[in-house]
Every structure is written in C-alpha cells, then in structure tokens.
Design an enzyme around this catalytic site. Structure first.
Site, mmCIF file in Angstrom:
data_model
loop_
_atom_site.group_PDB
_atom_site.id
_atom_site.type_symbol
_atom_site.label_atom_id
_atom_site.label_comp_id
_atom_site.label_asym_id
_atom_site.label_seq_id
_atom_site.Cartn_x
_atom_site.Cartn_y
_atom_site.Cartn_z
ATOM 1 N N GLY A 97 5.429 -0.650 6.968
ATOM 2 C CA GLY A 97 6.094 -1.284 5.831
ATOM 3 C C GLY A 97 6.392 -0.318 4.699
ATOM 4 O O GLY A 97 7.467 -0.354 4.096
ATOM 5 N N THR A 98 5.447 0.551 4.397
ATOM 6 C CA THR A 98 5.643 1.499 3.297
ATOM 7 C C THR A 98 6.846 2.389 3.591
ATOM 8 O O THR A 98 7.693 2.629 2.724
ATOM 9 C CB THR A 98 4.369 2.355 3.112
ATOM 10 O OG1 THR A 98 3.284 1.481 2.815
ATOM 11 C CG2 THR A 98 4.531 3.371 1.994
ATOM 12 N N ASN A 125 2.712 -10.344 -1.924
ATOM 13 C CA ASN A 125 1.475 -10.090 -1.179
ATOM 14 C C ASN A 125 0.217 -10.542 -1.911
ATOM 15 O O ASN A 125 -0.819 -10.714 -1.283
ATOM 16 C CB ASN A 125 1.357 -8.605 -0.820
ATOM 17 C CG ASN A 125 1.682 -7.689 -1.969
ATOM 18 O OD1 ASN A 125 2.791 -7.716 -2.502
ATOM 19 N ND2 ASN A 125 0.728 -6.887 -2.375
ATOM 20 N N GLN A 135 5.257 -9.629 4.025
ATOM 21 C CA GLN A 135 4.319 -10.761 3.962
ATOM 22 C C GLN A 135 4.970 -12.078 4.387
ATOM 23 O O GLN A 135 4.277 -13.052 4.646
ATOM 24 C CB GLN A 135 3.776 -10.920 2.537
ATOM 25 C CG GLN A 135 2.879 -9.784 2.084
ATOM 26 C CD GLN A 135 1.547 -9.734 2.821
ATOM 27 O OE1 GLN A 135 1.093 -10.720 3.413
ATOM 28 N NE2 GLN A 135 0.905 -8.571 2.802
ATOM 29 N N HIS A 187 1.502 -4.792 11.610
ATOM 30 C CA HIS A 187 0.078 -5.166 11.517
ATOM 31 C C HIS A 187 -0.161 -6.390 10.642
ATOM 32 O O HIS A 187 -1.282 -6.910 10.598
ATOM 33 C CB HIS A 187 -0.776 -3.981 11.064
ATOM 34 C CG HIS A 187 -0.704 -3.624 9.612
ATOM 35 N ND1 HIS A 187 -1.702 -3.934 8.731
ATOM 36 C CD2 HIS A 187 0.234 -2.969 8.892
ATOM 37 C CE1 HIS A 187 -1.390 -3.466 7.523
ATOM 38 N NE2 HIS A 187 -0.210 -2.875 7.592
ATOM 39 N N THR A 219 9.663 11.500 17.426
ATOM 40 C CA THR A 219 9.476 10.819 18.716
ATOM 41 C C THR A 219 9.000 9.390 18.483
ATOM 42 O O THR A 219 8.114 9.152 17.663
ATOM 43 C CB THR A 219 8.444 11.594 19.565
ATOM 44 O OG1 THR A 219 8.944 12.918 19.753
ATOM 45 C CG2 THR A 219 8.210 10.928 20.911
ATOM 46 N N CYS A 265 -3.801 -2.500 -0.976
ATOM 47 C CA CYS A 265 -3.407 -1.102 -1.084
ATOM 48 C C CYS A 265 -3.819 -0.510 -2.421
ATOM 49 O O CYS A 265 -3.686 0.677 -2.631
ATOM 50 C CB CYS A 265 -1.906 -0.969 -0.868
ATOM 51 S SG CYS A 265 -1.361 -1.883 0.573
HETATM 52 N N1 PLP Z 1 4.980 -4.499 1.453
HETATM 53 C C1 PLP Z 1 4.113 -5.504 1.300
HETATM 54 C C2 PLP Z 1 4.582 -6.769 0.633
HETATM 55 C C3 PLP Z 1 2.796 -5.391 1.746
HETATM 56 O O1 PLP Z 1 1.946 -6.403 1.570
HETATM 57 C C4 PLP Z 1 2.392 -4.179 2.362
HETATM 58 C C5 PLP Z 1 0.983 -3.979 2.792
HETATM 59 O O2 PLP Z 1 0.060 -4.503 2.197
HETATM 60 C C6 PLP Z 1 3.347 -3.162 2.528
HETATM 61 C C7 PLP Z 1 4.626 -3.358 2.057
HETATM 62 C C8 PLP Z 1 2.995 -1.874 3.194
HETATM 63 O O3 PLP Z 1 2.971 -2.032 4.588
HETATM 64 P P1 PLP Z 1 2.213 -0.983 5.511
HETATM 65 O O4 PLP Z 1 0.745 -1.268 5.374
HETATM 66 O O5 PLP Z 1 2.707 -1.258 6.890
HETATM 67 O O6 PLP Z 1 2.595 0.380 5.050
#
Ligand code: PLP
Length: 384
Positions: A78-79, A150, A180, A202, A238, A326
């Site tokens: 996600g990041t 989130n 989310q 995940h 890859t 996070c």
């Molecule tokens: N965006 C949201 C709304 C999230 O809740 C999160 C993770 O908590 C992320 C992005 C980041 O995702 P990732 O853990 O896959 O980097």
C-alpha cells in the site's frame, strides 16, 4: 481465534493493521515457491508458466477493482502504491498535489514533501468538499482522498469528490487509497470515479509486501523505480510472483464473501461498540457509525492513556491498537483525531478495535469483558 504468542486464547481485534493469510491464498502461493520459481520475464516454458499465473492474478485484480487488466500495476504494498500515485504523478505533470488531512502517512508525507495542499475534514472525519473546491485550481495535478480511513473507519464521499475535482481541477487525476476499504466495500463501484486506486494484500487475507495500483488508461505517470521496465515501465523489479498470486486469491475470496461478511461483522461490531458505550462512562465514539466500514470500532476514553489501556487489554488476551499501526507509538498524537478537532487529552485515550474475516462472537465476548475492567482499573489507580 487462536494466536501462538501470549495467552492460549486471544481476541485479535487489530485487522486494520494486518490480517492472517487466508487458506486460499496460502494454497495458491505454495507452487510459486518451489515449482514455478522462474523469472516470469524469461522466454522458456517455466518462465511462461509463472507469467501465466501472474496474468491470471492480474485478471482477477482487475475484475475486483473495476479496471482493465492493462490498468493494474503490481507493487510492493500500500505504501508503495500511494507513493507511486502521488510522486509518480508529480514527476510526470509537476504542479501541486492535494490530499485530505486524514490520509495515511503514505499519502500525507509525499504530498507535504512536494509542497502540496492539505484539505480539512469535519468533526466526523469526512472531507469538507467546499474546502476541497477552494484548494483546487489549474495547477493541481493529483488529488488523493482515501475511500475509508484507517483509524476511524469513516467512508469518504468519493463520487462527490470526483465531481469537485473534475470541475475545479481540470489537470488533476483523482487517486484513492482503498487499502482499508477493500475488505468491506465494492471498490469497483465506489472508486469508479478515481483515475488511480491503491490496495494492499495483507489488509484482506493476502500476504504482506504486495499491493496494486490501478492506473486507468490515459493517466500519465512516471515510475519511482527505474530498471527492467516491468509493469508497463511503472514498477521495475522482478515480480513477487507468489505474493501477486496470493493477493489475487485473497481478493477473490473477499469479493465472493464480502456481502455476507459485512452483515455478520457489522452485527458483531455493533454489539461491541454498543456494549462498551453502555457499560463504560466517559467514552466518545468517533465519527458516525452508520458511515463507517463494517469492521471498525473507534473510541476515545476520557482520562485514559491508550498505551496503558492496550497493555491491560493485551494481558486479558485482547489485541487492539490506538491509532494507525504505522505510527511509532501510542503516545504520538493522531493527526486524524487532531484534524477532527479532538483535543490531545481525549485523542490520547483512543482505542481502535478492528474486526476481520476470522473474528467470532467469542472474540467480542472477551473484549466486552476486558475493556470495562481495564478502564475501571486505570481510572481507579491512574495511569501509573
Ligand atoms: N494506506 C492505508 C489506509 C493503510 O491503512 C495502510 C496500512 O496501515 C497503508 C496505506 C500502507 O499499506 P502497507 O502496509 O501495505 O504499506
């Protein structure tokens, strides 16, 4: 549910932080480790067989997200998807990025780093569309507004946001972080107005470290990683073939079961939230529950420090969190609660209980027994 660390029986109520890998994903991934291990860009039959699995996964993700297969870019989570959307768009088009004040740090930090504009939310944690319109102009090239938050679980009015962006920022591409939202909402429909959509495996029963970004045809974007030119040149490196296949298998399960899970888990969520509010004094439920994703409970306890509460809950076999997983710690004030106008005192007593596909009635029983006891103990003895 059972978890191996800590007490024998625990209630894992931290699914917004991460979810267990579902059986279907684990089974789909297994052959990719030892049998279909070839680099999918290769020319031989083993490479082609791996590539076919990725192509199938791409078709599944496209279907789940309301996109064409050629619009799916596999990423490292996600990041990375969020960064690619915001920074990649800025690299290609320059101008000014815009986002809401409640975005995940994976959006907020790039926007702030690039000198972008941050738009206010109301006291329920919903973006203020008038403030958004006021922040937009011809210079804006990307607008990022998440589908569900989130921390609070609040769903954002994305169709309205898309209209505002279309009329007030003609050069802008709308990106939505649906990380989310995916377990709970039909993202294909809810994010139909967005030019880019981020998801992360995940958070919905898939493996960690893999995600996707939908980049609709015609959206101009530059890559963050330069190299072999995989993923239409937008994400060199890859492929994480096992991860991609696992994510698609999990997504298929989510889409198949989503309606039933939403009904089942909304009922458990309401029992949990209602039970705590009915037995504990001095609790504020953030936002508006009817506008939240089904698995989300978010409460602020007066006169309590989240860290101390989480500690006692863990002791009682209830695993939860304070703000976003996070953040570096519960003592960090939540930027989401600050944007909603919560003072530091109340925000410092926040508790997020997030349900997931494995959550059961007995998890809720355990939480309902543990929370009032823990709060009473902290209030009687103080945080020390
Ligand atoms: N965006 C949201 C709304 C999230 O809740 C999160 C993770 O908590 C992320 C992005 C980041 O995702 P990732 O853990 O896959 O980097």
């Amino acid at each position: 549910m059972n978890a191996s660390a800590g007490p024998d029986e625990v209630a894992y109520l931290d699914n917004a932080a991460s979810t267990p890998l579902c059986r279907e994903a684990a089974e789909a991934m297994a052959p990719l480790h030892r049998e279909l291990y070839a680099n999918p860009t290769g020319a031989h039959c083993l490479a082609r067989a791996t590539r076919r699995r990725i192509d199938d996964a791409r078709d599944l993700m496209a279907e789940a997200l309301g996109a064409e297969p050629g619009e799916i870019v596999f990423t490292g989570g996600g990041t990375e998807s969020d960064n690619l959307a915001v920074v990649g768009r800025y690299r290609r088009a320059g101008g000014v990025p815009v986002c809401s004040a409640i975005e995940h740090h994976a959006v907020l930090e790039p926007v702030e780093h690039l000198g972008g504009r941050v738009v206010a939310v109301d006291s329920t944690g919903v973006i203020d569309c008038e403030a958004l319109a006021a922040a937009l102009d011809e210079d804006v090239t990307v607008v990022s507004v998440m589908l569900a938050n989130n921390e609070t679980g609040m769903v954002q009015p994305l169709s309205r946001v898309a209209e505002v962006v279309r009329s007030a920022a003609p050069r802008a591409v709308l990106h939505t972080d649906a990380v989310q939202a995916f377990p709970w909402l039909d993202v294909a429909t809810a994010a139909a107005g967005a030019g880019m959509i981020s998801v992360s495996a995940h958070k919905f029963g898939g493996p960690k470290g893999v995600g996707a970004l939908v980049v609709r045809a015609g959206v101009e974007l530059s890559p963050l990683l330069l190299g072999g030119g995989q993923e239409w040149g937008l994400r060199s490196g890859t492929h994480n073939a096992a991860g991609i296949v696992g994510m698609a298998a999990a997504a298929e399960v989510v889409v198949k079961n989503r309606d039933d899970q939403v009904v089942r888990l909304a009922r458990l969520r309401d029992r949990l939230a209602g039970g705590v509010l009915g037995t504990v004094e001095g609790v504020v439920e953030t936002g508006d529950r009817s506008a939240k994703v089904a698995g989300s409970v978010h409460l602020c306890f007066e006169g309590i420090e989240s860290e101390a509460l989480l500690f006692l809950l863990e002791d009682a076999g209830v695993y939860a969190s304070a703000a976003s997983s996070c953040s570096s710690g519960a003592q960090d004030p939540s930027h989401v609660l600050a944007a909603m106008g919560y003072d530091r005192g109340l925000a410092g007593g926040s508790l997020r209980l997030s349900l997931g596909y494995e959550t059961t009635e007995s998890d809720i029983d355990r939480a309902l027994a543990a929370i009032p006891t823990a709060v009473a103990r902290l209030r009687a003895h103080g945080p020390g």
